[in-house]
Motif scaffolding. Sequence first.
Motif, PDB file in Angstrom:
ATOM      1  N   LYS A  71       0.820  -1.174   0.062  1.00 34.66           N
ATOM      2  CA  LYS A  71       0.003  -0.031  -0.035  1.00 34.66           C
ATOM      3  C   LYS A  71       0.843   1.327  -0.084  1.00 34.66           C
ATOM      4  CE  LYS A  71      -3.585   2.512   2.532  1.00 34.66           C
ATOM      5  NZ  LYS A  71      -3.180   3.997   2.492  1.00 34.66           N
ATOM      6  N   GLU A  75       1.288   4.483  -2.623  1.00 35.28           N
ATOM      7  CA  GLU A  75       1.378   5.818  -2.648  1.00 35.28           C
ATOM      8  C   GLU A  75       2.650   6.544  -3.172  1.00 35.28           C
ATOM      9  OE1 GLU A  75      -1.623   6.451  -1.684  1.00 35.28           O
ATOM     10  OE2 GLU A  75      -2.377   5.340  -0.231  1.00 35.28           O
ATOM     11  N   HIS A  78       1.614   6.931  -6.676  1.00 33.17           N
ATOM     12  CA  HIS A  78       0.638   7.913  -6.875  1.00 33.17           C
ATOM     13  C   HIS A  78       1.498   9.510  -6.853  1.00 33.17           C
ATOM     14  CE1 HIS A  78      -2.469   5.237  -4.987  1.00 33.17           C
ATOM     15  NE2 HIS A  78      -2.351   4.473  -5.987  1.00 33.17           N
ATOM     16  N   ASP A 129      -8.357   6.845   3.223  1.00 31.85           N
ATOM     17  CA  ASP A 129      -8.354   6.541   1.822  1.00 31.85           C
ATOM     18  C   ASP A 129      -9.651   6.625   1.042  1.00 31.85           C
ATOM     19  OD1 ASP A 129      -5.953   5.263   2.731  1.00 31.85           O
ATOM     20  OD2 ASP A 129      -5.378   5.044   0.843  1.00 31.85           O
ATOM     21  N   GLU A 158      -6.667   2.471  -5.489  1.00 28.15           N
ATOM     22  CA  GLU A 158      -7.010   2.766  -4.235  1.00 28.15           C
ATOM     23  C   GLU A 158      -8.001   2.022  -3.910  1.00 28.15           C
ATOM     24  OE1 GLU A 158      -6.144   4.781  -2.033  1.00 28.15           O
ATOM     25  OE2 GLU A 158      -5.015   6.362  -3.177  1.00 28.15           O
ATOM     26  N   HIS A 161      -6.580  -0.258  -0.931  1.00 30.22           N
ATOM     27  CA  HIS A 161      -6.156   0.333   0.096  1.00 30.22           C
ATOM     28  C   HIS A 161      -7.448   0.553   1.134  1.00 30.22           C
ATOM     29  CE1 HIS A 161      -3.100   2.588  -2.373  1.00 30.22           C
ATOM     30  NE2 HIS A 161      -2.894   1.638  -2.407  1.00 30.22           N
TER      31      HIS A 161
END
Lengths: 315, 119
Positions: A71, A75, A78, A129, A158, A161
């Motif tokens: 996870k 990020e 991202h 999230d 996502e 997440h």
Amino acid sequence: MQIQDFEKIFQGKIDTEIKIEPKDWMPDAYRKTNVRQISQHAHSEVVGMLPEGNWISRAPSLKRKAILLAKVQDEAGHGLYLYSAAETLGVSRDEMIEQLLTGKAKYSSIFNYPTLTWADMGAVGWLVDGAAILNQVMLCRTSYGPYARAMVRICKEESFHQRQGFEILLVLSKGTPEQKAMCQDAINRWWWPSLMMFGPKDTESTNSDQSMKWKIKRKTNDELRQQFVDMVVGQIKVLGMTLPDADLKWNEERNHYDFGEIDWNEFWAVVKGNGPCNKERLDARNKAHAEGAWVREAAMAYAEKKSKKLERKVA
Amino acid sequence: MNNLIIKQYYGDYGEIETGAASTTSAETGWPLWEVFIRSKQGLDHKHAGSLHAADAQMAIENARDVYTRRMEGVSIWVVESKHITASNPDEAGELYEPAIDKVYRHPTFYDLPDEVGHM
Ligand SMILES: [Fe+2]
Ligand SMILES: [Fe+2]
């Protein structure tokens, strides 16, 4: 052509849902708003790794450690997608990083709260999230092409997440009395800050809705916040836990849940830099950046040496 | 124009001081690369995004880490962004207009009797 003509063509594209691409003419303020918003979004992804990174070494099992690691790695990705999208508007990566490290640029205040127990990993995934996803789903249709495409990619990642977070809480909610209490405590601490993620109330601002007109945004803060509340109220029943809000109740007329007033003093305090972890987060980013400097330099030196060798061979 | 956009939306945390930041790009100088990914054998490589890397090898490795973590690709191309020449959208008119009046390039231009069947 006059500037007004360019603006007319530009707004015409927006109105007919034609995406704006990097080389297209755009008003300066549109460019500036997008640079600011996209870079802040990128910073939020990057700083967002810190509260969860805090628990990687202490995850309760190898499975949970692998999930959390994946996870947090997402990020980082991202952050990269978003920095790249901002770069298409003419701002450099280094400039954005410098704005973050010097505290000139803001990022989502939610990451200035501490993660005190393992249950926080659940609450963050589910609520934080979860709140971010509602914003990001909307942004998949934002008017600037590279931002919209980055969002599509992010949204695909996502949902894992949010689900892994909810599952952490689900397991705790069926556990020992201590685990149940830990679960409820994490929800209590993260609920209000999650609601604050959506920003000030719509009535707070008397300014024109330029971001709406440009379709950078398509929903207001309050619309998104309401959507979030309605969603979570349904889900918390599955956990058998409660939300820390005595005013939460179904409103037949509005067809939505009513909820209590957010502590706006706390909201503004954290935005202005006085949250529990603002300083800690910036220090951690600065430390990581400084300690990574030799790696960045060494990689560049190696690349240069290699390309010189290649040149010599060709000559 | 600027004062129109102060409204704080979710994800827009207000003005930051831009301009004051001196670019430190000289510090690392890692160039920008464009990444193209073939998602499946038999399909074209498609633009996936961009990233910074010291050289092509590192660009491929970084691309694998950020763009193919969930088996999104079986092949990666990287090219330094500065080597890409893009057409100018302002010249789109001159560039693409000549095609508009050449409808005879499309199969639907030809009116054939039904007896011909699918052609
Ligand atoms: Fe993210
Ligand atoms: Fe996430």
